[in-house]
Design a protein around this motif. Structure first.
Motif, PDB file in Angstrom:
ATOM      1  N   GLU A  37       0.833  -1.212   0.000  1.00 21.04           N
ATOM      2  CA  GLU A  37       0.000   0.000   0.000  1.00 21.04           C
ATOM      3  C   GLU A  37       0.867   1.261   0.000  1.00 21.04           C
ATOM      4  O   GLU A  37       0.551   2.241  -0.672  1.00 21.04           O
ATOM      5  CB  GLU A  37      -0.924  -0.002   1.220  1.00 21.04           C
ATOM      6  CG  GLU A  37      -2.033  -1.040   1.140  1.00 21.04           C
ATOM      7  CD  GLU A  37      -2.849  -1.115   2.414  1.00 21.04           C
ATOM      8  OE1 GLU A  37      -2.497  -0.429   3.401  1.00 21.04           O
ATOM      9  OE2 GLU A  37      -3.832  -1.876   2.445  1.00 21.04           O
ATOM     10  N   PHE A  38       1.953   1.221   0.750  1.00 20.47           N
ATOM     11  CA  PHE A  38       2.836   2.384   0.845  1.00 20.47           C
ATOM     12  C   PHE A  38       3.643   2.593  -0.437  1.00 20.47           C
ATOM     13  O   PHE A  38       4.024   3.713  -0.747  1.00 20.47           O
ATOM     14  CB  PHE A  38       3.775   2.235   2.046  1.00 20.47           C
ATOM     15  CG  PHE A  38       3.193   2.747   3.328  1.00 20.47           C
ATOM     16  CD1 PHE A  38       3.773   3.812   4.004  1.00 20.47           C
ATOM     17  CD2 PHE A  38       2.052   2.177   3.867  1.00 20.47           C
ATOM     18  CE1 PHE A  38       3.223   4.303   5.185  1.00 20.47           C
ATOM     19  CE2 PHE A  38       1.493   2.651   5.045  1.00 20.47           C
ATOM     20  CZ  PHE A  38       2.082   3.721   5.704  1.00 20.47           C
ATOM     21  N   ALA A  39       3.895   1.529  -1.169  1.00 20.53           N
ATOM     22  CA  ALA A  39       4.672   1.636  -2.405  1.00 20.53           C
ATOM     23  C   ALA A  39       3.830   2.092  -3.596  1.00 20.53           C
ATOM     24  O   ALA A  39       4.361   2.571  -4.596  1.00 20.53           O
ATOM     25  CB  ALA A  39       5.316   0.288  -2.725  1.00 20.53           C
ATOM     26  N   ASP A  40       2.502   1.962  -3.469  1.00 24.20           N
ATOM     27  CA  ASP A  40       1.586   2.325  -4.556  1.00 24.20           C
ATOM     28  C   ASP A  40       1.189   3.804  -4.445  1.00 24.20           C
ATOM     29  O   ASP A  40       0.590   4.209  -3.447  1.00 24.20           O
ATOM     30  CB  ASP A  40       0.333   1.450  -4.471  1.00 24.20           C
ATOM     31  CG  ASP A  40      -0.603   1.652  -5.645  1.00 24.20           C
ATOM     32  OD1 ASP A  40      -0.473   2.670  -6.372  1.00 24.20           O
ATOM     33  OD2 ASP A  40      -1.486   0.796  -5.844  1.00 24.20           O
ATOM     34  N   PRO A  41       1.516   4.615  -5.449  1.00 25.90           N
ATOM     35  CA  PRO A  41       1.193   6.051  -5.411  1.00 25.90           C
ATOM     36  C   PRO A  41      -0.304   6.331  -5.186  1.00 25.90           C
ATOM     37  O   PRO A  41      -0.668   7.372  -4.644  1.00 25.90           O
ATOM     38  CB  PRO A  41       1.629   6.552  -6.786  1.00 25.90           C
ATOM     39  CG  PRO A  41       2.662   5.578  -7.229  1.00 25.90           C
ATOM     40  CD  PRO A  41       2.233   4.250  -6.690  1.00 25.90           C
ATOM     41  N   LYS A  42      -1.167   5.374  -5.565  1.00 21.51           N
ATOM     42  CA  LYS A  42      -2.616   5.567  -5.433  1.00 21.51           C
ATOM     43  C   LYS A  42      -3.097   5.414  -3.986  1.00 21.51           C
ATOM     44  O   LYS A  42      -4.116   5.983  -3.599  1.00 21.51           O
ATOM     45  CB  LYS A  42      -3.364   4.577  -6.325  1.00 21.51           C
ATOM     46  CG  LYS A  42      -3.148   4.806  -7.811  1.00 21.51           C
ATOM     47  CD  LYS A  42      -3.899   3.766  -8.623  1.00 21.51           C
ATOM     48  CE  LYS A  42      -3.666   3.953 -10.120  1.00 21.51           C
ATOM     49  NZ  LYS A  42      -4.361   2.897 -10.911  1.00 21.51           N
ATOM     50  N   THR A  43      -2.363   4.642  -3.198  1.00 23.43           N
ATOM     51  CA  THR A  43      -2.808   4.364  -1.823  1.00 23.43           C
ATOM     52  C   THR A  43      -1.809   4.815  -0.755  1.00 23.43           C
ATOM     53  O   THR A  43      -2.102   4.738   0.437  1.00 23.43           O
ATOM     54  CB  THR A  43      -3.052   2.851  -1.635  1.00 23.43           C
ATOM     55  OG1 THR A  43      -1.860   2.136  -2.008  1.00 23.43           O
ATOM     56  CG2 THR A  43      -4.214   2.377  -2.491  1.00 23.43           C
TER      57      THR A  43
END
Length: 199
Positions: A37-43
Motif C-alpha cells: 500500500e505504501f509503495a503504490d502512489p494511489k494508496t
C-alpha cells in the motif's frame, strides 16, 4: 447437577474455541500488505519525496510475546465523545469496552472504541479501533502512538497481535489529521512489536 455441568462445559468450550494461536504467517501477510500500500502512489500516505525512495517500512522483529488473547469487558452506557486529533477535525467515537490481558505475566488493560462514522458502513459495522502508546513511543516507535484494527468477537475473548500495530498516516505526512491516543491507553511497558518510527 447435570445441567450445571453441561453449562460449565459449554462455557469452557466456547472460551477455548475463542482462543486463537499466534501465526507468524499472518504477521508476514500484514507486513507485505502495508508495504504494498505504501509503495503504490494511489494508496500511499507518503510524501512525494519519500515515495520515490521507499522500499519498506521498518518493523520490530516478529515476536509471539506480543500476541495476546484478551478478555473483553463491554462498556455500559458508553457516551459519544469527540476524540482529539492532530488537526482541527474531531471525529466522534464511543468506548466499546476494555481489553484485559497479560504480557510476560504482568496485567494490562486498554480501551477499544468505535467510530460513529465507520460503523454506519456495512464493511466496518463490527470494526473496533485500538490506539495505544507505550514506553517505546517517541523513541523506537512513532511519537503519536500506534493503532491496531480489531473486530467485535462472538464471545468475550479477542486476539490482539501487537505485531500488526501500525502508525497513523500523520507519521508520514503532515497533511493528515489523526486521532490522538487517549491517556487511558498509555501502556507502561515496551511494546517492541509492529511498525517502528519512520526515518
Amino acid at each position: 447437577m447435570k445441567t450445571i455441568n453441561a453449562v460449565a462445559l459449554l462455557l469452557v468450550f466456547n472460551f477455548a474455541f475463542a482462543q486463537k494461536k499466534f501465526n507468524k504467517a499472518d504477521v508476514q501477510k500484514f507486513q507485505k500488505k502495508i508495504n504494498s500500500e505504501f509503495a503504490d502512489p494511489k494508496t500511499s500516505p507518503l510524501m512525494a519525496e519519500d515515495l520515490k525512495t521507499f522500499k519498506s517500512l521498518d518493523f520490530f522483529p516478529i515476536s509471539e510475546t506480543y500476541f495476546v488473547n484478551a478478555t473483553l469487558v463491554k462498556a455500559k452506557g458508553g457516551k459519544v465523545f469527540e476524540m482529539k486529533t492532530s488537526g482541527k477535525y474531531t471525529p466522534k467515537y464511543i468506548k466499546y469496552g476494555t481489553l484485559n490481558f497479560k504480557i510476560n505475566g504482568k496485567a494490562f488493560q486498554l480501551a477499544v472504541y468505535q467510530s460513529l462514522d465507520l460503523i454506519v458502513q456495512e464493511k466496518y459495522k463490527n470494526h473496533l479501533f485500538l490506539p495505544f502508546s507505550d514506553l517505546t513511543t517517541g523513541k523506537e516507535s512513532y511519537i503519536g502512538g500506534r493503532y491496531i484494527d480489531l473486530e467485535i468477537p462472538k464471545g468475550n475473548t479477542i486476539a490482539v497481535d501487537f505485531n500488526q500495530a501500525y502508525n497513523p498516516y500523520c507519521a508520514y505526512n503532515y497533511k493528515y489529521s489523526c486521532p490522538l491516543v487517549p491517556q487511558e491507553n498509555d501502556l507502561k511497558i515496551e511494546i517492541k512489536a509492529g511498525v517502528k518510527t519512520f526515518h
